[in-house]
Each structure stands twice: as C-alpha cells, then as structure tokens.
Design a protein around this motif. Structure first.
Motif, short mmCIF file in Angstrom:
data_model
loop_
_atom_site.label_atom_id
_atom_site.label_comp_id
_atom_site.label_asym_id
_atom_site.label_seq_id
_atom_site.Cartn_x
_atom_site.Cartn_y
_atom_site.Cartn_z
N ARG A 158 18.32 -21.46 -8.84
CA ARG A 158 17.57 -21.40 -7.59
C ARG A 158 16.12 -21.05 -7.87
O ARG A 158 15.83 -20.12 -8.64
N ASP A 159 15.23 -21.80 -7.23
CA ASP A 159 13.83 -21.41 -7.29
C ASP A 159 13.55 -20.38 -6.20
O ASP A 159 14.12 -20.44 -5.12
N PHE A 160 12.67 -19.46 -6.50
CA PHE A 160 12.34 -18.43 -5.51
C PHE A 160 11.74 -19.04 -4.25
O PHE A 160 11.91 -18.52 -3.14
N ARG A 161 11.03 -20.16 -4.42
CA ARG A 161 10.34 -20.79 -3.29
C ARG A 161 10.93 -22.17 -2.99
O ARG A 161 11.83 -22.63 -3.67
N GLY A 162 10.34 -22.83 -1.99
CA GLY A 162 10.75 -24.19 -1.65
C GLY A 162 10.19 -25.21 -2.61
O GLY A 162 10.63 -26.36 -2.63
#
Lengths: 120, 107
Positions: free
Chosen positions: A98-102
C-alpha cells in the motif's frame, strides 16, 4: 488493522499466464495507490508496477511492460496482477504494498507475498 | 532510471553496536528516499520515510539523514530483532528503484 493478503501464486510453464490477487482490509482501499514488488530467489526487492488509487494511471518496470497488467476493483478491495508470456526470470515472491497516498510516496503496509515459479 | 547504490552489502555487528548504512542516488531525488527492513519469510517493514521521518511504531533507535544525494540509516544500538536486510528506495520517479540491500548479521 491494515491487512494485505496475496493469493494465486503457483507453478506455471514458460510462456503461459497467471493472475495473482491481493485482498485488502482494514482501510479505505480506494484512497491509496497500490504497488506490486517482487523478490527473486536470493535477490533483492524489485518494484514491478503501481496503480493510482482511482486506477487512472499505471506504471511498470521495463522488464514487464507489455506482458504484465496491474488492475484493481475498488468495490471488492482487491488488487490484481495479470502476468502473460511468463519467463523463468519472473520467478519470485510477489508482494503487494500500500502506498501512503493516492499517488506515489512510500509503502506503509505490505502483504506476506505469494510465490510464482515459472518452470517447465 | 535512477540508480541507488547501497553500502555495505553486508555488515556484522554485536548487540549494542551503532550501525550505519548508506545509500547514494545517481541523481537528485530531493528527500524522496525511504528505508525498509526485511526479515526472511516476512513482509517488508517501513522504517523511515522522506529521508528522516520515523514511521509510527518504529523504535527510536532508527534514524535517517540526508546530504545531497547521499542518505544514511543509523541504528544507534542494535538489538537482536534488528538482524535483517535493509533496503533504501527512491520514490522520486518511476521506475521506483531499491538499493541492492544490506544484510545485517550477528557478529
């Protein structure tokens, strides 16, 4: 809590196809970009692909361009990697992250990985 | 592509030692550098993001710093659970690239 669970790995012959999945839970899946990262036996981590949170953009490492396709179903909280024309050098443990952001930032959650073995 | 050169490739240390791992980017990546810990058979774990920010839940003995295109991960006092492989990663541009890894072993 955040959980990422990969599935679908296995043994596949060279030139064949395989689709692996990553089921996400514990967070709002549609808010985060998602990545695939792989680790070949005895080697380091190699980034494979990213898909934006809304699916609008996708990027790949050169070695898989034209063969692999990343996609996501935000209604099912699931990330996919469709792998075609598989080669021996694609043998690896594949992790979703998962990336912390979009969009691209840092990978703050990872799955345990699924092993893909390309062999005749 | 941005190349990340990590050193050393392996390191032996005793519990309580101070350990430093370095990573050099082939071009300017600003502070878009992250550090991960990876134990065999486990999921990698984010330690430091944006060069010097400690991820929530990570012990304070881990720290990161930057100087131009050179980045450093420091463990102030190595603990038994720290023996693992460490990777730097740049997120400035695609393809995202990792360093080749530093294996921290028990002396």
């Amino acid at each position: 809590q955040v959980q990422l669970v990969e599935s679908g790995g296995g043994v596949v012959q060279p030139g064949r196809s395989l689709r692996i999945s990553c089921a996400a839970s514990g967070f709002r899946f549609s808010r985060n970009a998602m990545h695939w990262v792989r680790q070949a036996p005895g080697k380091g981590l190699e980034w494979v692909a990213v898909i934006w949170n809304d699916g609008s953009k996708k990027y790949y490492v050169d070695s898989v361009k034209g063969r692999f396709t990343v996609s996501r179903d935000n209604s099912k909280n699931t990330l996919y990697l469709e792998m075609n024309s598989l080669r021996a050098e694609d043998t690896a443990v594949y992790f979703c992250a998962r990336d912390f952001r979009g969009v691209i930032s840092w990978f703050d959650a990872w799955g345990q990985g699924t092993l893909v073995t390309v062999s005749s | 592509d941005i190349q990340m050169t990590q050193s050393p490739s392996s390191l032996s240390a005793s519990v309580g030692d101070r350990v430093t791992i370095t990573c050099r980017a082939s071009e300017n990546i600003s502070l878009l550098l992250n550090w991960y810990q990876h134990r065999p058979g486990k999921a990698p774990n984010l330690l430091i993001y944006a060069a010097s920010n400690l991820q929530s839940g990570v012990p304070s003995r881990f720290s990161g710093s930057a100087s131009g295109t050179d980045f450093t991960l420091t463990i102030s006092s190595v603990q038994p659970e720290d023996f693992a492989t460490y990777y730097c990663q740049q997120s400035a541009s695609t393809p995202i690239t990792f360093g080749q890894g530093t294996r921290l072993e028990i002396k």
